[in-house]
Design a protein around this motif. Structure first.
Motif, PDB file in Angstrom:
ATOM      1  N   GLN A 347       0.814  -1.214   0.000  1.00 53.91           N
ATOM      2  CA  GLN A 347       0.000   0.000   0.000  1.00 53.91           C
ATOM      3  C   GLN A 347       0.849   1.266   0.000  1.00 53.91           C
ATOM      4  OE1 GLN A 347      -3.449  -0.159  -0.275  1.00 53.91           O
ATOM      5  NE2 GLN A 347      -2.867  -2.301  -0.651  1.00 53.91           N
ATOM      6  N   ARG A 348       2.102   1.145   0.436  1.00 51.82           N
ATOM      7  CA  ARG A 348       2.957   2.330   0.518  1.00 51.82           C
ATOM      8  C   ARG A 348       4.357   1.930   0.052  1.00 51.82           C
ATOM      9  NH1 ARG A 348       3.545   6.292   5.822  1.00 51.82           N
ATOM     10  NH2 ARG A 348       5.056   7.741   4.908  1.00 51.82           N
ATOM     11  N   SER A 349       4.581   2.031  -1.238  1.00 49.44           N
ATOM     12  CA  SER A 349       5.834   1.573  -1.821  1.00 49.44           C
ATOM     13  C   SER A 349       6.554   2.724  -2.509  1.00 49.44           C
ATOM     14  CB  SER A 349       5.581   0.442  -2.822  1.00 49.44           C
ATOM     15  OG  SER A 349       4.772   0.912  -3.886  1.00 49.44           O
ATOM     16  N   GLN A 350       7.828   2.509  -2.762  1.00 45.34           N
ATOM     17  CA  GLN A 350       8.679   3.503  -3.396  1.00 45.34           C
ATOM     18  C   GLN A 350       9.673   2.775  -4.286  1.00 45.34           C
ATOM     19  OE1 GLN A 350      11.313   5.571  -0.693  1.00 45.34           O
ATOM     20  NE2 GLN A 350      11.314   7.437  -1.927  1.00 45.34           N
ATOM     21  N   VAL A 351       9.660   3.089  -5.584  1.00 43.44           N
ATOM     22  CA  VAL A 351      10.624   2.514  -6.505  1.00 43.44           C
ATOM     23  C   VAL A 351      11.816   3.454  -6.570  1.00 43.44           C
ATOM     24  CG1 VAL A 351      11.062   1.696  -8.843  1.00 43.44           C
ATOM     25  CG2 VAL A 351       8.785   1.426  -7.828  1.00 43.44           C
ATOM     26  N   ALA A 352      12.969   2.965  -6.114  1.00 42.82           N
ATOM     27  CA  ALA A 352      14.199   3.760  -6.099  1.00 42.82           C
ATOM     28  C   ALA A 352      15.219   3.058  -6.976  1.00 42.82           C
ATOM     29  CB  ALA A 352      14.724   3.907  -4.671  1.00 42.82           C
ATOM     30  N   GLY A 353      15.260   3.456  -8.263  1.00 41.39           N
ATOM     31  CA  GLY A 353      16.168   2.808  -9.194  1.00 41.39           C
ATOM     32  C   GLY A 353      15.745   1.380  -9.433  1.00 41.39           C
ATOM     33  N   ALA A 354      16.610   0.452  -9.057  1.00 41.01           N
ATOM     34  CA  ALA A 354      16.338  -0.966  -9.281  1.00 41.01           C
ATOM     35  C   ALA A 354      15.843  -1.664  -8.023  1.00 41.01           C
ATOM     36  CB  ALA A 354      17.596  -1.662  -9.804  1.00 41.01           C
ATOM     37  N   VAL A 355      15.311  -0.890  -7.071  1.00 43.02           N
ATOM     38  CA  VAL A 355      14.863  -1.456  -5.800  1.00 43.02           C
ATOM     39  C   VAL A 355      13.460  -0.947  -5.480  1.00 43.02           C
ATOM     40  CG1 VAL A 355      15.261  -1.489  -3.307  1.00 43.02           C
ATOM     41  CG2 VAL A 355      17.189  -1.722  -4.866  1.00 43.02           C
ATOM     42  N   ILE A 356      12.631  -1.819  -4.949  1.00 40.69           N
ATOM     43  CA  ILE A 356      11.323  -1.410  -4.426  1.00 40.69           C
ATOM     44  C   ILE A 356      11.385  -1.478  -2.908  1.00 40.69           C
ATOM     45  CG2 ILE A 356       8.857  -1.915  -4.306  1.00 40.69           C
ATOM     46  CD1 ILE A 356       9.073  -3.253  -7.022  1.00 40.69           C
ATOM     47  N   ARG A 357      11.099  -0.349  -2.269  1.00 42.91           N
ATOM     48  CA  ARG A 357      11.024  -0.302  -0.809  1.00 42.91           C
ATOM     49  C   ARG A 357       9.566  -0.149  -0.401  1.00 42.91           C
ATOM     50  NH1 ARG A 357      15.840   3.221  -1.283  1.00 42.91           N
ATOM     51  NH2 ARG A 357      14.584   5.071  -0.842  1.00 42.91           N
ATOM     52  N   CYS A 358       9.264  -0.652   0.779  1.00 44.93           N
ATOM     53  CA  CYS A 358       7.880  -0.624   1.243  1.00 44.93           C
ATOM     54  C   CYS A 358       7.845  -0.291   2.722  1.00 44.93           C
ATOM     55  CB  CYS A 358       7.225  -1.976   0.987  1.00 44.93           C
ATOM     56  SG  CYS A 358       5.514  -2.058   1.529  1.00 44.93           S
ATOM     57  N   LEU A 359       7.148   0.767   3.070  1.00 46.97           N
ATOM     58  CA  LEU A 359       7.004   1.187   4.461  1.00 46.97           C
ATOM     59  C   LEU A 359       5.633   0.792   5.004  1.00 46.97           C
ATOM     60  CD1 LEU A 359       8.497   4.799   4.303  1.00 46.97           C
ATOM     61  CD2 LEU A 359       9.523   2.817   5.413  1.00 46.97           C
ATOM     62  N   PRO A 360       5.503   0.636   6.323  1.00 43.25           N
ATOM     63  CA  PRO A 360       4.176   0.424   6.901  1.00 43.25           C
ATOM     64  C   PRO A 360       3.251   1.593   6.564  1.00 43.25           C
ATOM     65  CG  PRO A 360       5.909   0.046   8.522  1.00 43.25           C
ATOM     66  CD  PRO A 360       6.563   0.658   7.340  1.00 43.25           C
ATOM     67  N   GLU A 361       1.977   1.318   6.459  1.00 43.46           N
ATOM     68  CA  GLU A 361       1.027   2.362   6.083  1.00 43.46           C
ATOM     69  C   GLU A 361       1.013   3.526   7.079  1.00 43.46           C
ATOM     70  OE1 GLU A 361      -2.873   1.297   4.455  1.00 43.46           O
ATOM     71  OE2 GLU A 361      -2.254  -0.798   4.710  1.00 43.46           O
ATOM     72  N   ASP A 362       1.306   3.246   8.368  1.00 43.70           N
ATOM     73  CA  ASP A 362       1.233   4.293   9.380  1.00 43.70           C
ATOM     74  C   ASP A 362       2.599   4.913   9.677  1.00 43.70           C
ATOM     75  OD1 ASP A 362       2.335   2.070  10.552  1.00 43.70           O
ATOM     76  OD2 ASP A 362       1.165   2.194  12.410  1.00 43.70           O
ATOM     77  N   ALA A 363       3.592   4.691   8.818  1.00 43.42           N
ATOM     78  CA  ALA A 363       4.893   5.331   9.007  1.00 43.42           C
ATOM     79  C   ALA A 363       4.742   6.847   8.881  1.00 43.42           C
ATOM     80  CB  ALA A 363       5.886   4.810   7.978  1.00 43.42           C
ATOM     81  N   PRO A 364       5.636   7.632   9.492  1.00 37.38           N
ATOM     82  CA  PRO A 364       5.539   9.097   9.399  1.00 37.38           C
ATOM     83  C   PRO A 364       5.486   9.574   7.958  1.00 37.38           C
ATOM     84  CG  PRO A 364       7.175   8.467  11.031  1.00 37.38           C
ATOM     85  CD  PRO A 364       6.768   7.203  10.337  1.00 37.38           C
TER      86      PRO A 364
END
Length: 463
Positions: A347-364
């Motif tokens: 639900q809360r992802s970030q594509v950074a170059g060749a990597v997908i990062r994913c944070l918890p929905e309630d992260a700051p």
């Protein structure tokens, strides 16, 4: 000249170099209370190598610890192995993340942070100088439903920090790489706890050969103290009203320890925050400074202090000015395979170059804007996406591997050495040993191809 310097006897047969070291150490200690007799034991122990200790996860009960250990007195999750022939870094339990290995002295700061206690609230924590991640990983393991920002200003040190945080199997963190003053400007006073494990002269590292005798020189001590004060000033600004600051060093110089605490307490809004269980390690009358010594406590030694911000209102972050806002790029489409690997899309992802990062929905809300690394979900080689090793280690959170295979001791050792293993499933599977995740295999026709990163492979002993 300190009172201790005047008691030193240079006629005891010591070499000129040893006598110079003792004089420099005595000068560095300043007014710290230690007798001449005890100082001799301290200076000898300082140059001795001390075995690392084990920091267990809170869910590991003492009867479940398979190694011969004795407890670390100042930290309830810390233990020291009592058998010199045992190599704790070559066990299945270590490979599975049951414990981290670090000097027992570094657990003093963790005790001051109360990282071995169930948090009374979901804390927002900042580890301001976080690499290589020994303390950050402990803070993350204690985070509950809170959130950790692990900041490391030196970019070359991000990789080991990210690896150690990944080993926890917890995704409630982000990694930034900002100068502490810049971080304060960006975020303002938002944290419940800031750990400032500041760069120091590193005198406790002499016994490990990781520091030269320049660590006791007045010039090095003064340089380190001045640099630390700049970091500590930023740390104060990152605290919310009532937030706590823990200062930590691996040195014995008064100028870098108790003197810094007195400087902090002279600032408006800062007050001592005593830790009752650390009272026997108190180093002065401030009520909040604590020391461990190599000749007393079976460790390399360390310093920690606990303070509280009584400032009445949070300091807001300064608005960015004079900078053009970056054009918002269209988000990259996530690979369809994520659903196959994890059962659901993030639900809360970030594509950074060749990597997908994913944070918890309630992260700051600010987490993505300052992070340079964080919980990885997948990475791309060429045009092919693969699940990240870190994602296989996940013990909590919504996104965990759907398929898994449970293996016995022998197969776990085989897997950890980098070999393929038998696997009756198809596709990406998490390899588990007694329920604990080790990494991925990609299975086909009865064989699981090993996808354990080279850095995570190890030769695990039997028994």
């Amino acid at each position: 000249m300190s009172a201790l310097e005047g008691t030193l006897d240079d006629s005891d047969g010591a070499s000129e170099a040893d006598a110079d070291l003792r004089r420099s150490l005595a000068a560095a200690l300043g007014t710290v209370a230690i007798s001449a007799e005890e100082f001799a034991a301290f200076s000898a122990a300082l140059l001795s190598r001390h075995r690392n200790a084990l920091r267990y996860r809170s869910e590991i009960d003492r009867p479940d610890i398979s190694l011969p250990v004795r407890p670390v007195d100042w930290y309830s999750l810390g233990y020291q192995c009592t058998d010199p022939d045992v190599r704790p870094s070559r066990t299945l339990d270590y490979a599975a993340g049951d414990y981290f290995i670090q000097d027992a002295g570094s657990m003093l700061a963790l005790a001051a942070c109360q990282a071995d206690a169930v948090p009374e609230r979901n804390r927002l924590i900042c580890d301001l100088c976080a690499a290589p991640g020994g303390k950050s990983s402990a803070l993350l393991e204690s985070i509950g439903d809170g959130f950790l920002l692990a900041n490391e200003p030196i970019k070359s040190r991000i990789a080991p920090l990210a690896y150690n945080l990944a080993r926890t199997g917890i995704d409630r963190y982000a990694i930034s790489s900002l100068d502490p003053e810049v971080l304060h400007t960006r975020l303002g006073g938002v944290f419940d706890l800031v750990l400032a494990d500041v760069p120091c002269s590193g005198q406790a590292l002499l016994g490990r050969g990781k520091q030269s005798l320049a660590a006791v020189s007045p010039a090095q001590i003064e340089h380190s103290a001045l640099r630390a004060r700049r970091i500590l000033a930023a740390a104060i600004g990152l605290l919310r009203p009532g937030g706590r600051l823990v200062l930590s060093t691996c040195t014995f110089a008064e100028a870098e320890n108790e003197s810094q605490v007195r400087w902090l307490l002279d600032k408006d809004g800062m007050a001592p925050e005593p830790i009752d269980r650390l009272a026997e390690y108190a180093s002065d009358d401030s009520g909040c400074s604590y020391r461990l010594w190599p000749h007393r406590h079976r460790c390399a030694g360390s310093f920690a202090a606990s303070l509280r911000s009584d400032i009445g209102a949070a300091v807001a972050a300064e608005p960015a000015s004079g900078k053009k806002r970056k054009r918002r790029e269209k988000p990259e489409r996530l690979p369809d395979e994520l659903g196959d690997w994890f059962g659901t899309a993030p639900q809360r992802s970030q594509v950074a170059g060749a990597v997908i990062r994913c944070l918890p929905e309630d992260a700051p809300s600010w987490a993505e804007s300052i992070s340079v690394a964080g919980p990885e979900l997948a990475y791309r080689t060429g045009q092919t996406w693969k699940p990240s090793h870190e994602a296989s280690l996940r013990r909590s959170g919504a996104l965990r591997g759907v398929q898994s295979i449970e293996v016995d001791d022998s197969t776990a050792r085989q897997y950890l050495s980098g070999q393929p293993i038998a696997c009756g499933q198809t596709g990406w599977c998490v390899v588990r040993h007694r329920g604990r995740p080790l990494g991925w295999v990609k299975a086909s026709r009865g064989t699981g191809k090993n996808h354990l990163p080279v850095a995570a492979r190890m030769d695990v002993g039997v028994g």
